[in-house]
Design a protein around this motif. Structure first.
Motif, PDB file in Angstrom:
ATOM      1  N   UNK A  45       0.864  -1.176   0.000  1.00 54.56           N
ATOM      2  CA  UNK A  45       0.000   0.000   0.000  1.00 54.56           C
ATOM      3  C   UNK A  45       0.899   1.224   0.000  1.00 54.56           C
ATOM      4  N   UNK A  46       0.865   1.930  -1.111  1.00 57.68           N
ATOM      5  CA  UNK A  46       1.785   3.045  -1.298  1.00 57.68           C
ATOM      6  C   UNK A  46       1.009   4.349  -1.395  1.00 57.68           C
ATOM      7  N   UNK A  47       1.551   5.375  -0.795  1.00 58.19           N
ATOM      8  CA  UNK A  47       0.940   6.693  -0.867  1.00 58.19           C
ATOM      9  C   UNK A  47       2.053   7.730  -0.818  1.00 58.19           C
ATOM     10  N   UNK A  48       1.670   8.961  -1.016  1.00 61.81           N
ATOM     11  CA  UNK A  48       2.612  10.069  -0.929  1.00 61.81           C
ATOM     12  C   UNK A  48       2.063  11.079   0.067  1.00 61.81           C
ATOM     13  N   UNK A  49       2.923  11.747   0.802  1.00 61.25           N
ATOM     14  CA  UNK A  49       2.463  12.672   1.844  1.00 61.25           C
ATOM     15  C   UNK A  49       1.454  13.703   1.349  1.00 61.25           C
ATOM     16  N   UNK A  50       1.659  14.250   0.150  1.00 62.09           N
ATOM     17  CA  UNK A  50       0.767  15.303  -0.325  1.00 62.09           C
ATOM     18  C   UNK A  50      -0.616  14.793  -0.716  1.00 62.09           C
ATOM     19  N   UNK A  51      -0.792  13.486  -0.799  1.00 61.37           N
ATOM     20  CA  UNK A  51      -2.112  12.940  -1.107  1.00 61.37           C
ATOM     21  C   UNK A  51      -3.023  12.932   0.117  1.00 61.37           C
ATOM     22  N   UNK A  52      -2.448  13.132   1.286  1.00 63.88           N
ATOM     23  CA  UNK A  52      -3.256  13.188   2.500  1.00 63.88           C
ATOM     24  C   UNK A  52      -3.956  11.872   2.779  1.00 63.88           C
ATOM     25  N   UNK A  53      -3.200  10.789   2.765  1.00 62.33           N
ATOM     26  CA  UNK A  53      -3.755   9.460   3.027  1.00 62.33           C
ATOM     27  C   UNK A  53      -4.636   9.511   4.256  1.00 62.33           C
ATOM     28  N   UNK A  54      -5.847   9.004   4.114  1.00 58.85           N
ATOM     29  CA  UNK A  54      -6.786   8.975   5.238  1.00 58.85           C
ATOM     30  C   UNK A  54      -6.387   7.923   6.244  1.00 58.85           C
ATOM     31  N   UNK A  55      -7.265   7.032   6.532  1.00 57.24           N
ATOM     32  CA  UNK A  55      -7.047   6.036   7.576  1.00 57.24           C
ATOM     33  C   UNK A  55      -6.210   4.856   7.111  1.00 57.24           C
ATOM     34  N   UNK A  56      -6.226   4.501   5.860  1.00 56.65           N
ATOM     35  CA  UNK A  56      -5.500   3.326   5.397  1.00 56.65           C
ATOM     36  C   UNK A  56      -6.302   2.054   5.601  1.00 56.65           C
ATOM     37  N   UNK A  57      -7.608   2.133   5.348  1.00 65.34           N
ATOM     38  CA  UNK A  57      -8.501   1.003   5.590  1.00 65.34           C
ATOM     39  C   UNK A  57      -8.082  -0.254   4.831  1.00 65.34           C
ATOM     40  N   UNK A  58      -7.646  -0.114   3.603  1.00 63.44           N
ATOM     41  CA  UNK A  58      -7.248  -1.296   2.827  1.00 63.44           C
ATOM     42  C   UNK A  58      -6.068  -2.007   3.482  1.00 63.44           C
ATOM     43  N   UNK A  59      -5.118  -1.266   4.017  1.00 64.19           N
ATOM     44  CA  UNK A  59      -3.985  -1.883   4.710  1.00 64.19           C
ATOM     45  C   UNK A  59      -4.465  -2.603   5.965  1.00 64.19           C
ATOM     46  N   UNK A  60      -5.392  -2.006   6.685  1.00 60.77           N
ATOM     47  CA  UNK A  60      -5.950  -2.647   7.872  1.00 60.77           C
ATOM     48  C   UNK A  60      -6.691  -3.926   7.490  1.00 60.77           C
ATOM     49  N   UNK A  61      -7.423  -3.904   6.392  1.00 62.41           N
ATOM     50  CA  UNK A  61      -8.128  -5.100   5.926  1.00 62.41           C
ATOM     51  C   UNK A  61      -7.134  -6.211   5.582  1.00 62.41           C
ATOM     52  N   UNK A  62      -6.010  -5.851   4.982  1.00 57.11           N
ATOM     53  CA  UNK A  62      -4.981  -6.850   4.670  1.00 57.11           C
ATOM     54  C   UNK A  62      -4.407  -7.439   5.954  1.00 57.11           C
ATOM     55  N   UNK A  63      -4.173  -6.590   6.944  1.00 54.99           N
ATOM     56  CA  UNK A  63      -3.674  -7.078   8.226  1.00 54.99           C
ATOM     57  C   UNK A  63      -4.704  -8.015   8.859  1.00 54.99           C
ATOM     58  N   UNK A  64      -5.977  -7.622   8.842  1.00 49.70           N
ATOM     59  CA  UNK A  64      -7.031  -8.460   9.414  1.00 49.70           C
ATOM     60  C   UNK A  64      -7.119  -9.802   8.692  1.00 49.70           C
ATOM     61  N   UNK A  65      -6.770  -9.818   7.408  1.00 49.08           N
ATOM     62  CA  UNK A  65      -6.768 -11.055   6.627  1.00 49.08           C
ATOM     63  C   UNK A  65      -5.524 -11.896   6.895  1.00 49.08           C
ATOM     64  N   UNK A  66      -4.639 -11.408   7.760  1.00 49.28           N
ATOM     65  CA  UNK A  66      -3.450 -12.170   8.112  1.00 49.28           C
ATOM     66  C   UNK A  66      -2.336 -12.093   7.089  1.00 49.28           C
ATOM     67  N   UNK A  67      -2.279 -10.971   6.383  1.00 51.50           N
ATOM     68  CA  UNK A  67      -1.248 -10.799   5.367  1.00 51.50           C
ATOM     69  C   UNK A  67      -0.216  -9.778   5.813  1.00 51.50           C
ATOM     70  N   UNK A  68       1.041 -10.051   5.528  1.00 49.08           N
ATOM     71  CA  UNK A  68       2.097  -9.076   5.780  1.00 49.08           C
ATOM     72  C   UNK A  68       1.869  -7.893   4.850  1.00 49.08           C
ATOM     73  N   UNK A  69       2.177  -6.711   5.331  1.00 49.67           N
ATOM     74  CA  UNK A  69       1.921  -5.484   4.582  1.00 49.67           C
ATOM     75  C   UNK A  69       3.224  -4.724   4.379  1.00 49.67           C
ATOM     76  N   UNK A  70       3.416  -4.244   3.162  1.00 50.53           N
ATOM     77  CA  UNK A  70       4.476  -3.286   2.877  1.00 50.53           C
ATOM     78  C   UNK A  70       3.759  -1.976   2.603  1.00 50.53           C
TER      79      UNK A  70
END
Length: 149
Positions: A45-70
């Motif tokens: 899950x990649x973002x840039x500071x100027x995009x103002x990434x919100x909560x990062x729900x997709x990354x949290x969903x990946x973690x909940x699915x038991x997947x390592x996250x970069x």
């Protein structure tokens, strides 16, 4: 596999074909994201500071699915992912660091599994419906407290 699409889709496809011919597949919109995540060994899950990434729900969903996250160490992504524990954090706009992180996880199934398990535990403990409701109630208690008991 790359899920999703956006304004840089054509540029990314061209770059992927030049850098790794036939090795990157662009899926476009994916309706069943949970099935997609379970089919992956790790997710980026990649973002840039100027995009103002919100909560990062997709990354949290990946973690909940038991997947390592970069993830890029920006916005909420840098708070959700614990570097070296639930995944790996890389600086924004650092393709060499991203490649190294993905290569590291690709080479070590045990590390991926350990990080995936830790991510699932963190997601359940800190971001489950019950945990979020308890935290919200605590905020209300704190806001309405007069200091008297």
């Amino acid at each position: 596999l790359v899920a999703g699409a956006g304004p840089l889709d054509g540029e990314l496809r061209a770059h992927a074909e030049q850098a790794a011919p036939g090795r990157v597949r662009f899926l476009g919109y994916v309706a069943d994201v949970a099935a997609f995540m379970h089919a992956c060994d790790a997710l980026a899950f990649l973002s840039e500071p100027e995009l103002g990434e919100g909560f990062g729900l997709a990354a949290l969903e990946a973690m909940a699915a038991g997947r390592a996250v970069v993830a890029t160490a920006t916005g909420a992504l840098g708070e959700l992912v614990v570097d070296g524990e639930t995944g790996l954090l890389v600086p924004p706009r650092a393709p060499a660091d991203l490649a190294a992180a993905l290569t590291r996880l690709a080479a070590d199934p045990a590390e991926r599994a350990r990080m995936g398990e830790a991510g699932a535990a963190r997601a359940a403990a800190r971001y489950s419906l019950e945990a979020m409701a308890d935290a919200t109630v605590e905020v209300y208690r704190s806001a309405t407290s007069t200091g008297r008991r």
